[in-house]
Design a protein around this motif. Structure first.
Motif, PDB file in Angstrom:
ATOM      1  N   MET A   1       0.843  -1.168   0.000  1.00 62.25           N
ATOM      2  CA  MET A   1       0.000   0.000   0.000  1.00 62.25           C
ATOM      3  C   MET A   1       0.892   1.235   0.000  1.00 62.25           C
ATOM      4  SD  MET A   1      -2.912   1.092   2.754  1.00 62.25           S
ATOM      5  CE  MET A   1      -3.839  -0.362   2.344  1.00 62.25           C
ATOM      6  N   HIS A   2       0.658   2.130  -0.946  1.00 62.07           N
ATOM      7  CA  HIS A   2       1.458   3.341  -1.054  1.00 62.07           C
ATOM      8  C   HIS A   2       0.862   4.426  -0.153  1.00 62.07           C
ATOM      9  CE1 HIS A   2       4.296   6.119  -2.774  1.00 62.07           C
ATOM     10  NE2 HIS A   2       3.316   6.994  -2.884  1.00 62.07           N
ATOM     11  N   LEU A   3       1.703   4.997   0.724  1.00 67.08           N
ATOM     12  CA  LEU A   3       1.287   6.045   1.652  1.00 67.08           C
ATOM     13  C   LEU A   3       2.300   7.178   1.627  1.00 67.08           C
ATOM     14  CD1 LEU A   3       0.544   3.775   4.750  1.00 67.08           C
ATOM     15  CD2 LEU A   3      -1.153   4.723   3.197  1.00 67.08           C
ATOM     16  N   THR A   4       1.859   8.355   2.028  1.00 74.13           N
ATOM     17  CA  THR A   4       2.769   9.475   2.237  1.00 74.13           C
ATOM     18  C   THR A   4       2.799   9.757   3.728  1.00 74.13           C
ATOM     19  OG1 THR A   4       2.239  10.428   0.087  1.00 74.13           O
ATOM     20  CG2 THR A   4       3.248  11.889   1.701  1.00 74.13           C
ATOM     21  N   LEU A   5       4.001   9.778   4.289  1.00 76.78           N
ATOM     22  CA  LEU A   5       4.190  10.071   5.711  1.00 76.78           C
ATOM     23  C   LEU A   5       4.937  11.386   5.822  1.00 76.78           C
ATOM     24  CD1 LEU A   5       5.490   6.582   6.909  1.00 76.78           C
ATOM     25  CD2 LEU A   5       3.126   7.358   6.731  1.00 76.78           C
TER      26      LEU A   5
ATOM     27  N   HIS B   1       8.021  11.341   3.381  1.00 78.59           N
ATOM     28  CA  HIS B   1       8.417  10.010   2.927  1.00 78.59           C
ATOM     29  C   HIS B   1       7.277   9.399   2.113  1.00 78.59           C
ATOM     30  CE1 HIS B   1      11.732   9.710   5.959  1.00 78.59           C
ATOM     31  NE2 HIS B   1      10.966  10.598   6.552  1.00 78.59           N
ATOM     32  N   HIS B   2       7.597   8.925   0.928  1.00 75.41           N
ATOM     33  CA  HIS B   2       6.640   8.173   0.115  1.00 75.41           C
ATOM     34  C   HIS B   2       7.022   6.709   0.286  1.00 75.41           C
ATOM     35  CE1 HIS B   2       5.113  11.857  -1.660  1.00 75.41           C
ATOM     36  NE2 HIS B   2       6.372  12.250  -1.737  1.00 75.41           N
ATOM     37  N   VAL B   3       6.141   5.936   0.902  1.00 77.89           N
ATOM     38  CA  VAL B   3       6.490   4.573   1.288  1.00 77.89           C
ATOM     39  C   VAL B   3       5.486   3.561   0.737  1.00 77.89           C
ATOM     40  CG1 VAL B   3       7.631   5.352   3.414  1.00 77.89           C
ATOM     41  CG2 VAL B   3       5.226   4.677   3.491  1.00 77.89           C
ATOM     42  N   ASP B   4       5.947   2.337   0.623  1.00 74.09           N
ATOM     43  CA  ASP B   4       5.096   1.207   0.277  1.00 74.09           C
ATOM     44  C   ASP B   4       5.133   0.243   1.451  1.00 74.09           C
ATOM     45  OD1 ASP B   4       4.155   1.729  -2.437  1.00 74.09           O
ATOM     46  OD2 ASP B   4       6.273   1.643  -2.978  1.00 74.09           O
TER      47      ASP B   4
ATOM     48  N   LEU C   1      -2.367  13.115  12.176  1.00 70.30           N
ATOM     49  CA  LEU C   1      -3.441  13.439  11.244  1.00 70.30           C
ATOM     50  C   LEU C   1      -3.472  12.403  10.133  1.00 70.30           C
ATOM     51  CD1 LEU C   1      -2.748  17.261  10.841  1.00 70.30           C
ATOM     52  CD2 LEU C   1      -4.391  16.182  12.378  1.00 70.30           C
ATOM     53  N   ILE C   2      -4.643  11.898   9.830  1.00 74.70           N
ATOM     54  CA  ILE C   2      -4.840  10.987   8.701  1.00 74.70           C
ATOM     55  C   ILE C   2      -5.671  11.753   7.683  1.00 74.70           C
ATOM     56  CG2 ILE C   2      -5.756   8.771   7.926  1.00 74.70           C
ATOM     57  CD1 ILE C   2      -5.555   7.841  10.902  1.00 74.70           C
ATOM     58  N   ASN C   3      -5.072  12.079   6.550  1.00 75.11           N
ATOM     59  CA  ASN C   3      -5.756  12.886   5.535  1.00 75.11           C
ATOM     60  C   ASN C   3      -6.343  14.160   6.144  1.00 75.11           C
ATOM     61  OD1 ASN C   3      -5.179  10.938   3.542  1.00 75.11           O
ATOM     62  ND2 ASN C   3      -6.954   9.751   4.182  1.00 75.11           N
ATOM     63  N   ASP C   4      -5.514  14.856   6.932  1.00 77.67           N
ATOM     64  CA  ASP C   4      -5.858  16.137   7.567  1.00 77.67           C
ATOM     65  C   ASP C   4      -6.933  16.042   8.646  1.00 77.67           C
ATOM     66  OD1 ASP C   4      -3.964  17.578   6.049  1.00 77.67           O
ATOM     67  OD2 ASP C   4      -5.391  17.742   4.391  1.00 77.67           O
ATOM     68  N   CYS C   5      -7.220  14.847   9.128  1.00 73.91           N
ATOM     69  CA  CYS C   5      -8.210  14.646  10.185  1.00 73.91           C
ATOM     70  C   CYS C   5      -7.508  14.035  11.406  1.00 73.91           C
ATOM     71  CB  CYS C   5      -9.319  13.713   9.687  1.00 73.91           C
ATOM     72  SG  CYS C   5     -10.571  13.357  10.927  1.00 73.91           S
ATOM     73  N   ASP C   6      -7.768  14.600  12.575  1.00 78.03           N
ATOM     74  CA  ASP C   6      -7.176  14.096  13.811  1.00 78.03           C
ATOM     75  C   ASP C   6      -7.501  12.610  13.968  1.00 78.03           C
ATOM     76  OD1 ASP C   6      -6.495  13.484  16.501  1.00 78.03           O
ATOM     77  OD2 ASP C   6      -6.983  15.516  17.147  1.00 78.03           O
ATOM     78  N   TRP C   7      -6.476  11.810  14.217  1.00 77.77           N
ATOM     79  CA  TRP C   7      -6.692  10.360  14.290  1.00 77.77           C
ATOM     80  C   TRP C   7      -7.592   9.965  15.448  1.00 77.77           C
ATOM     81  CZ3 TRP C   7      -2.789   6.306  16.264  1.00 77.77           C
ATOM     82  CH2 TRP C   7      -2.259   6.659  17.486  1.00 77.77           C
TER      83      TRP C   7
ATOM     84  N   LEU D   1      -6.352   2.354   7.075  1.00 79.47           N
ATOM     85  CA  LEU D   1      -5.719   3.185   6.053  1.00 79.47           C
ATOM     86  C   LEU D   1      -6.043   2.644   4.677  1.00 79.47           C
ATOM     87  CD1 LEU D   1      -2.295   3.573   7.846  1.00 79.47           C
ATOM     88  CD2 LEU D   1      -4.097   5.287   7.668  1.00 79.47           C
ATOM     89  N   SER D   2      -6.048   3.540   3.697  1.00 78.35           N
ATOM     90  CA  SER D   2      -6.321   3.182   2.311  1.00 78.35           C
ATOM     91  C   SER D   2      -5.166   3.630   1.425  1.00 78.35           C
ATOM     92  CB  SER D   2      -7.606   3.853   1.830  1.00 78.35           C
ATOM     93  OG  SER D   2      -8.697   3.456   2.618  1.00 78.35           O
ATOM     94  N   GLU D   3      -5.132   3.081   0.236  1.00 77.55           N
ATOM     95  CA  GLU D   3      -4.107   3.436  -0.752  1.00 77.55           C
ATOM     96  C   GLU D   3      -4.037   4.956  -0.910  1.00 77.55           C
ATOM     97  OE1 GLU D   3      -1.148   2.458  -3.482  1.00 77.55           O
ATOM     98  OE2 GLU D   3      -2.273   1.064  -2.235  1.00 77.55           O
ATOM     99  N   LYS D   4      -2.807   5.481  -0.912  1.00 75.09           N
ATOM    100  CA  LYS D   4      -2.503   6.905  -1.127  1.00 75.09           C
ATOM    101  C   LYS D   4      -2.930   7.822   0.010  1.00 75.09           C
ATOM    102  CE  LYS D   4      -2.312   6.473  -6.109  1.00 75.09           C
ATOM    103  NZ  LYS D   4      -2.780   6.930  -7.402  1.00 75.09           N
ATOM    104  N   ASP D   5      -3.218   7.262   1.187  1.00 74.67           N
ATOM    105  CA  ASP D   5      -3.519   8.110   2.340  1.00 74.67           C
ATOM    106  C   ASP D   5      -2.264   8.884   2.737  1.00 74.67           C
ATOM    107  OD1 ASP D   5      -6.174   7.458   2.606  1.00 74.67           O
ATOM    108  OD2 ASP D   5      -5.913   6.167   4.366  1.00 74.67           O
ATOM    109  N   GLU D   6      -2.496  10.019   3.412  1.00 71.91           N
ATOM    110  CA  GLU D   6      -1.397  10.819   3.944  1.00 71.91           C
ATOM    111  C   GLU D   6      -1.512  10.846   5.458  1.00 71.91           C
ATOM    112  OE1 GLU D   6       0.124  14.494   2.049  1.00 71.91           O
ATOM    113  OE2 GLU D   6      -0.561  15.432   3.904  1.00 71.91           O
TER     114      GLU D   6
END
Length: 99
Positions: A1-5, A21-24, A68-74, A84-89
């Motif tokens: 799954m590709h994510l941005t951290l 970081h762009h991670v898989d 923050l997960i996609n700009d929302c407080d976890w 988490l889903s593909e391409k989440d930040e």
């Protein structure tokens, strides 16, 4: 799954001073969903380069780290159980600073 951290507020210093970081992240065998619990374990092993005790306490982040997960407080998304889903930040920001 590709994510941005992204790490901010000084946390980037724990990651060789790299903020973004762009991670898989591979799912565990038999798993169909990646949770924040899984991601934090992966980050601890693969991204944090020094002083991991400054980032995690037990299986979660230390107090004073805003997540923050996609700009929302976890905290609104289920914290460790948030899926988490593909391409989440996912952004980690330290709110504690020395004086």
């Amino acid at each position: 799954m590709h994510l941005t951290l992204e790490f901010g507020g000084g946390l980037e210093l724990l990651c060789a001073s790299v903020k973004k970081h762009h991670v898989d992240v591979n799912l565990e065998t038999g798993e169909d969903q990646l949770t924040m619990r899984d991601l934090l374990s992966w980050v601890h092993s693969n991204v944090i380069k020094q002083r991991p005790e400054m980032f995690m306490k037990g299986e979660t982040v230390r107090p004073g780290i805003l997540v923050l997960i996609n700009d929302c407080d976890w905290e609104l998304s289920g914290q460790l159980d948030a899926s988490l889903s593909e391409k989440d930040e996912v952004v980690f920001i330290s709110t504690l600073h020395g004086g």
